[in-house]
Motif scaffolding. Structure first.
Motif, mmCIF file in Angstrom:
data_model
loop_
_atom_site.group_PDB
_atom_site.id
_atom_site.type_symbol
_atom_site.label_atom_id
_atom_site.label_comp_id
_atom_site.label_asym_id
_atom_site.label_seq_id
_atom_site.Cartn_x
_atom_site.Cartn_y
_atom_site.Cartn_z
ATOM 1 N N PHE A 519 0.838 -1.187 0.000
ATOM 2 C CA PHE A 519 0.000 0.000 0.000
ATOM 3 C C PHE A 519 0.878 1.243 0.000
ATOM 4 N N VAL A 520 0.607 2.167 -0.908
ATOM 5 C CA VAL A 520 1.406 3.384 -1.060
ATOM 6 C C VAL A 520 0.474 4.590 -1.145
ATOM 7 N N ASP A 521 1.059 5.758 -0.894
ATOM 8 C CA ASP A 521 0.279 7.003 -0.993
ATOM 9 C C ASP A 521 0.406 7.641 -2.370
ATOM 10 N N THR A 522 1.599 7.495 -2.991
ATOM 11 C CA THR A 522 1.843 8.114 -4.291
ATOM 12 C C THR A 522 2.601 7.158 -5.192
ATOM 13 N N PHE A 523 2.637 7.493 -6.491
ATOM 14 C CA PHE A 523 3.343 6.694 -7.490
ATOM 15 C C PHE A 523 4.308 7.591 -8.272
ATOM 16 N N PRO A 524 5.427 7.054 -8.718
ATOM 17 C CA PRO A 524 6.258 7.813 -9.670
ATOM 18 C C PRO A 524 5.515 7.912 -11.001
ATOM 19 N N MET A 525 5.403 9.124 -11.534
ATOM 20 C CA MET A 525 4.590 9.316 -12.732
ATOM 21 C C MET A 525 5.269 10.245 -13.718
ATOM 22 N N THR A 526 4.887 10.113 -14.985
ATOM 23 C CA THR A 526 5.336 11.040 -16.021
ATOM 24 C C THR A 526 4.536 12.329 -15.918
ATOM 25 N N THR A 527 4.951 13.326 -16.683
ATOM 26 C CA THR A 527 4.236 14.599 -16.663
ATOM 27 C C THR A 527 2.828 14.466 -17.243
ATOM 28 N N THR A 528 2.591 13.404 -18.013
ATOM 29 C CA THR A 528 1.261 13.186 -18.591
ATOM 30 C C THR A 528 0.400 12.278 -17.719
ATOM 31 N N GLY A 529 0.913 11.906 -16.537
ATOM 32 C CA GLY A 529 0.106 11.130 -15.606
ATOM 33 C C GLY A 529 0.217 9.622 -15.752
ATOM 34 N N LYS A 530 1.224 9.135 -16.466
ATOM 35 C CA LYS A 530 1.412 7.696 -16.620
ATOM 36 C C LYS A 530 2.337 7.185 -15.536
ATOM 37 N N ILE A 531 1.926 6.108 -14.882
ATOM 38 C CA ILE A 531 2.755 5.522 -13.829
ATOM 39 C C ILE A 531 4.034 4.949 -14.437
ATOM 40 N N LEU A 532 5.149 5.238 -13.799
ATOM 41 C CA LEU A 532 6.437 4.736 -14.263
ATOM 42 C C LEU A 532 6.738 3.401 -13.589
ATOM 43 N N ARG A 533 6.303 2.317 -14.198
ATOM 44 C CA ARG A 533 6.571 0.997 -13.628
ATOM 45 C C ARG A 533 8.076 0.738 -13.564
ATOM 46 N N ARG A 534 8.800 1.319 -14.509
ATOM 47 C CA ARG A 534 10.251 1.133 -14.542
ATOM 48 C C ARG A 534 10.882 1.571 -13.218
ATOM 49 N N GLU A 535 10.421 2.708 -12.674
ATOM 50 C CA GLU A 535 10.979 3.194 -11.411
ATOM 51 C C GLU A 535 10.591 2.277 -10.250
ATOM 52 N N LEU A 536 9.402 1.706 -10.322
ATOM 53 C CA LEU A 536 9.009 0.753 -9.283
ATOM 54 C C LEU A 536 9.885 -0.495 -9.332
ATOM 55 N N ARG A 537 10.209 -0.937 -10.554
ATOM 56 C CA ARG A 537 11.109 -2.094 -10.681
ATOM 57 C C ARG A 537 12.498 -1.767 -10.152
ATOM 58 N N ASP A 538 12.982 -0.560 -10.460
ATOM 59 C CA ASP A 538 14.296 -0.150 -9.961
ATOM 60 C C ASP A 538 14.296 -0.099 -8.433
ATOM 61 N N GLN A 539 13.217 0.417 -7.857
ATOM 62 C CA GLN A 539 13.097 0.483 -6.404
ATOM 63 C C GLN A 539 13.101 -0.915 -5.794
ATOM 64 N N ALA A 540 12.373 -1.844 -6.422
ATOM 65 C CA ALA A 540 12.330 -3.222 -5.923
ATOM 66 C C ALA A 540 13.706 -3.875 -6.011
ATOM 67 N N ARG A 541 14.418 -3.590 -7.097
ATOM 68 C CA ARG A 541 15.758 -4.162 -7.267
ATOM 69 C C ARG A 541 16.705 -3.663 -6.185
ATOM 70 N N LEU A 542 16.663 -2.371 -5.885
ATOM 71 C CA LEU A 542 17.527 -1.798 -4.856
ATOM 72 C C LEU A 542 17.201 -2.392 -3.482
ATOM 73 N N GLU A 543 15.917 -2.626 -3.226
ATOM 74 C CA GLU A 543 15.517 -3.228 -1.956
ATOM 75 C C GLU A 543 16.106 -4.635 -1.812
ATOM 76 N N GLN A 544 16.059 -5.397 -2.909
ATOM 77 C CA GLN A 544 16.599 -6.754 -2.855
ATOM 78 C C GLN A 544 18.112 -6.750 -2.668
ATOM 79 N N GLU A 545 18.786 -5.823 -3.339
ATOM 80 C CA GLU A 545 20.240 -5.738 -3.218
ATOM 81 C C GLU A 545 20.662 -5.360 -1.806
ATOM 82 N N ALA A 546 19.797 -4.595 -1.119
ATOM 83 C CA ALA A 546 20.121 -4.148 0.235
ATOM 84 C C ALA A 546 19.897 -5.233 1.283
ATOM 85 N N GLN A 547 19.169 -6.285 0.906
ATOM 86 C CA GLN A 547 18.858 -7.351 1.862
ATOM 87 C C GLN A 547 20.052 -8.263 2.116
#
Length: 547
Positions: A519-547
């Protein structure tokens, strides 16, 4: 049955000397069924159901398909009309496809995993005129039918028909078993197989009767110089997907190879070993996820007398360690291949001729031309990561996306069909996967698009917005993670997360529900309002690397 590829000492010789020779008039049904039906004893299917075993000859399949073709014609369905086959692996699944092709109709293989929303979309998009299903899936078909005006006829193969459905077997019993298969051009449409919906709602890939021929050289190579005496085939891969339908049913029956079918609720490693041993299976199509689940059961190889000769694997990388374990277990040839709904069986390895690189997608299979290109279709230098692409004309390639000319045009850069996968080619011509150019998720052998899942999540009354990605998983390659924001008045909780998961299971397919919900409050988005799934994947990758 004679092979298409000519005997040779090297793979290069096979590839360089291969030429397509498509007939001017053909029909998949004639090629995979009618040709073998002259021999009344030739076995097509072995149906192992509980404690009983029912064997079907090609002649029996032909006669039953003739009856269904007559029934469909009698109900007013004409050439080019669409019939959905919503069944698991089952003799009637094959019979239904053969009947459609005989009559010049277009079959639409559809997974029983789909819920009402998934069915409704496909019924309306393809303007389906008839559906063949079973009692387990009848209720959702009838619910979707209320929202699909084109659907006039529903056949149910078991139980008591409800809601105006027709009993499949009893209806066929009243029809003639004589029918003349319609011979057509190779480009005549034969089936619509839907994509995973990686960039929007799923698109229907329209394939012609030529698609059968397009699979054959790949099957001969990947199944280790197939066919050979004593070959018998099985795969748990659903016939609703091009991998299961094309790699096994179409290719196997083209060569008159008997195919085993049996019910299996989820992949059961012990049952798999038992069935392969009991029925003397020689050729199998197994995804790496299935192999991982089989690995702890190596003791059953000798106990069940499993004697595989060749295995095709694909849909995700096998990996060196897993491949070594499988080779030691089965003592069979294992070849990795590559394909997708739009163009299946296009790359592969051939260990039988010492032409393979562990972990690679392989090289182009006979009759297919591949390249790494930029977005404009220009070839890139060796070793450069770019778009994996295949050149048309190619009989295994789709005719078009069903009634989607803009999407079809975007799929091509000149004569190159852009797969959406990123790869590089090495100096020896082997291709190596490097990632996805879109947002497709690969989980347990399935290619899953995020759009349908997000749409299903948002339908939950507590949800404001959702984004779906795949995160790495040791057994499933990836699992689905959903990021969810809630409407005012709703609080994140484990109970709510499970409600959302269940709502997706009910509306879509069981393999498409999110195993993780954040559950999140906000999403990374483009200026046109499209969710940037790429940034979510990058965030997930960094979380795994930190584990």
């Amino acid at each position: 049955m004679q092979r298409l590829i000519k005997p040779a000492k090297t793979y290069s010789e096979i590839y360089d000397t291969f030429r397509w020779d498509l007939p001017q008039r053909c029909n998949i049904a004639h090629q995979i069924c009618d040709r073998h039906a002259d021999d009344p004893q030739k076995v097509a299917l072995i149906h192992h159901l509980g404690s009983g075993i029912r064997t079907y000859t090609f002649r029996e399949v032909q006669k039953r398909a003739n009856q269904f073709a007559n029934v469909l014609k009698g109900l007013g369905l004409n050439e080019g009309e669409r019939v959905m086959v919503l069944l698991p692996q089952h003799p009637v699944t094959a019979i239904s496809h053969v009947a459609c092709w005989k009559a010049g109709m277009i079959s639409v293989p559809t997974s029983i995993l789909f819920g009402v929303d998934g069915l409704e979309y496909r019924l309306n998009n393809a303007e389906i005129g008839a559906v063949v299903t079973d009692q387990a899936n009848l209720a959702k078909v009838l619910e979707a039918k209320a929202l699909a005006p084109s659907l006039k006829h529903v056949f149910v193969i078991d139980g008591t028909p409800e809601g105006g459905a027709l009993p499949f077997h009893e209806t066929l019993d009243t029809a003639s078993d004589q029918f003349t298969t319609l011979m057509v051009s190779p480009d005549t449409p034969a089936l619509i197989n839907y994509t995973s919906g990686t960039t929007g709602w799923p698109k229907g890939t329209l394939h012609g009767h030529r698609v059968l021929f397009g699979h054959l050289p790949g099957a001969e190579v990947l199944f280790d110089l197939y066919p050979q005496p004593g070959d018998k085939m099985w795969s748990p891969a659903d016939w609703a997907w091009m991998g299961g339908l094309g790699n096994t049913l179409l290719c196997g029956w083209n060569y008159g190879t008997p195919i085993l079918v049996f019910p299996m609720a989820g992949f059961d490693p012990e049952l798999t070993m038992q069935m392969m041993g009991r029925h003397e299976i020689r050729n199998a199509f197994l995804t790496p996820t299935m192999m991982k689940l089989l690995k702890p059961h190596s003791r059953l190889i000798k106990k069940e007398n499993v004697r595989l000769r060749s295995i095709i694997s694909g849909s995700e990388a096998v990996g060196k360690d897993l491949l070594a374990a499988m080779l030691e277990m089965f003592e069979a040839t294992i070849n990795e291949g590559f394909g997708q709904t739009e163009a299946n069986m296009t790359l592969g390895n051939c260990s039988g001729l010492n032409h393979y690189r562990i972990g690679s997608l392989g090289t182009p299979l006979p009759g297919h031309t591949a390249a790494i290109v930029d977005d404009d279709g220009n070839a890139l230098p060796v070793g450069t990561v770019g778009n994996l692409a295949f050149k048309r004309p190619d009989p295994v390639m789709m005719l078009e996306y069903w009634r989607a000319p803009e999407a079809t045009a975007k799929k091509f850069a000149g004569d190159w069909m852009i797969t959406g996968d990123l790869a590089r080619a090495d100096e020896e011509g082997f291709y190596w996967f490097h990632g996805r150019a879109d947002d497709v998720i690969t989980s347990s052998g399935y290619r899953i698009g995020p759009t349908e899942i997000e749409d299903a999540i948002i339908r939950h009354p507590a949800v404001s917005m959702a984004a779906v990605i795949g995160v790495p998983h040791p057994e499933r390659t990836e699992i689905i993670r959903a990021y969810v924001s809630l409407l005012p008045g709703h609080t994140p909780s484990d109970t709510l997360a499970e409600e959302i998961r269940q709502s997706v299971r009910d509306r879509l397919a069981k393999h498409e529900y999110p195993r993780e919900i954040r559950f999140v409050d906000t999403f990374p988005m483009t200026t046109t309002g499209k969710i940037l799934r790429r940034e979510l994947r990058d965030q997930a990758r960094l979380e795994q690397e930190a584990q």
